[in-house]
Motif scaffolding. Sequence first.
Motif, short mmCIF file in Angstrom:
data_model
loop_
_atom_site.label_atom_id
_atom_site.label_comp_id
_atom_site.label_asym_id
_atom_site.label_seq_id
_atom_site.Cartn_x
_atom_site.Cartn_y
_atom_site.Cartn_z
N GLN A 71 0.83 -1.21 0.00
CA GLN A 71 0.00 0.00 0.00
C GLN A 71 0.87 1.26 0.00
N LEU A 72 1.94 1.26 0.79
CA LEU A 72 2.84 2.40 0.86
C LEU A 72 3.49 2.66 -0.49
N ALA A 73 3.95 1.62 -1.16
CA ALA A 73 4.58 1.78 -2.47
C ALA A 73 3.58 2.32 -3.48
N ARG A 74 2.38 1.78 -3.49
CA ARG A 74 1.35 2.25 -4.42
C ARG A 74 1.04 3.72 -4.18
N LEU A 75 0.86 4.09 -2.91
CA LEU A 75 0.55 5.47 -2.56
C LEU A 75 1.68 6.41 -3.00
N CYS A 76 2.92 6.02 -2.70
CA CYS A 76 4.06 6.88 -3.08
C CYS A 76 4.18 7.03 -4.59
N GLN A 77 3.93 5.96 -5.33
CA GLN A 77 3.95 6.06 -6.79
C GLN A 77 2.86 7.01 -7.28
N ASP A 78 1.68 6.93 -6.67
CA ASP A 78 0.58 7.79 -7.08
C ASP A 78 0.78 9.24 -6.63
N LEU A 79 1.49 9.45 -5.54
CA LEU A 79 1.85 10.81 -5.13
C LEU A 79 2.85 11.42 -6.10
N HIS A 80 3.72 10.59 -6.63
CA HIS A 80 4.80 11.03 -7.52
C HIS A 80 4.26 11.66 -8.80
N GLY A 81 3.06 11.32 -9.20
CA GLY A 81 2.48 11.92 -10.40
C GLY A 81 2.14 13.38 -10.21
N PRO A 82 1.22 13.70 -9.29
CA PRO A 82 0.80 15.10 -9.15
C PRO A 82 1.73 15.98 -8.32
N TYR A 83 2.61 15.39 -7.55
CA TYR A 83 3.53 16.15 -6.70
C TYR A 83 4.97 15.83 -7.12
N PRO A 84 5.88 16.79 -7.01
CA PRO A 84 7.26 16.57 -7.46
C PRO A 84 8.10 15.82 -6.42
N ILE A 85 7.62 14.67 -5.98
CA ILE A 85 8.31 13.89 -4.95
C ILE A 85 9.71 13.52 -5.44
N ALA A 86 10.72 13.85 -4.64
CA ALA A 86 12.11 13.53 -4.98
C ALA A 86 12.87 12.99 -3.78
N HIS A 87 12.21 12.89 -2.62
CA HIS A 87 12.85 12.42 -1.39
C HIS A 87 11.85 11.62 -0.57
N VAL A 88 12.32 10.51 0.01
CA VAL A 88 11.54 9.70 0.94
C VAL A 88 12.43 9.43 2.14
N ALA A 89 11.95 9.80 3.33
CA ALA A 89 12.76 9.64 4.54
C ALA A 89 11.87 9.20 5.69
N GLY A 90 12.49 8.68 6.71
CA GLY A 90 11.77 8.35 7.93
C GLY A 90 11.75 9.54 8.88
N HIS A 91 10.84 9.49 9.82
CA HIS A 91 10.81 10.53 10.86
C HIS A 91 12.16 10.58 11.56
N GLU A 92 12.80 9.44 11.69
CA GLU A 92 14.12 9.35 12.31
C GLU A 92 15.19 10.12 11.53
N HIS A 93 14.96 10.35 10.24
CA HIS A 93 15.93 11.08 9.41
C HIS A 93 15.70 12.58 9.45
N VAL A 94 14.45 13.00 9.66
CA VAL A 94 14.15 14.44 9.65
C VAL A 94 14.18 15.05 11.05
N ALA A 95 14.11 14.20 12.07
CA ALA A 95 14.18 14.66 13.47
C ALA A 95 14.97 13.66 14.29
N PRO A 96 16.24 13.42 13.93
CA PRO A 96 17.01 12.33 14.52
C PRO A 96 17.27 12.44 16.02
N GLU A 97 17.23 13.62 16.55
CA GLU A 97 17.47 13.76 17.99
C GLU A 97 16.21 13.54 18.82
N ARG A 98 15.04 13.51 18.14
CA ARG A 98 13.78 13.35 18.86
C ARG A 98 13.07 12.04 18.54
N LYS A 99 13.22 11.54 17.33
CA LYS A 99 12.37 10.44 16.88
C LYS A 99 13.20 9.27 16.37
#
Length: 193
Positions: A141-169
């Motif tokens: 489901q996650l892969a399908r959703l991300c592929q479908d997001l990639h069409g209308p939105y210029p998705i170029a990065h996928v990260a975990g919460h741990e990557h965007v807030a490494p000291e908190r999450k």
Amino acid sequence: MSFPPVEPTALWQDGWYGPANRLDSPNFGARPTGACIDLVVIHSISLPPGQYGGPEVQDLFTNQLDWDAHPYFSQIRGLQVSAHFFIRRDGTLIQFVSANDRAWHAGQSAYRGRPQCNDDSIGIELEGLEGDIFTEAQYVQLARLCQDLHGPYPIAHVAGHEHVAPERKQDPGPGFAWERFQKLVNFPDSYFP
């Protein structure tokens, strides 16, 4: 750089994804002018921690959680948060916030040289616990959703919460199989941390 509003398609209407079950959250805001929605942030959540299948996550994201229903909830009492999407263990997909709007999922964060990831990201919560494994239905489901997001939105990065807030999450944590997900979604290596 500013992007025009996403045009309606069979899959998307005003940032709402047709295949998802819609459950509106009041916890969102407008994106800043010129925001480039190019990041997907993957999270994990379960309420109470380690318990799956109940309505508690939906109740939290819609400000309807009974704070007295479980001792753990006293630690998060009054929290007003949301994500754009929530994927249950069986792959069921729920959307709480239009992808055109800013959900409140990343908190204090920074990634690809930009602060405040909520401004230009789409938050996807997986029902699970950091360090736990996730189900095949969730990866699909996650892969399908991300592929479908990639069409209308210029998705170029996928990260975990741990990557965007490494000291908190720490989510989604070591139980999330990044290589497996990358093969399913078929995005280039440059998209991943």
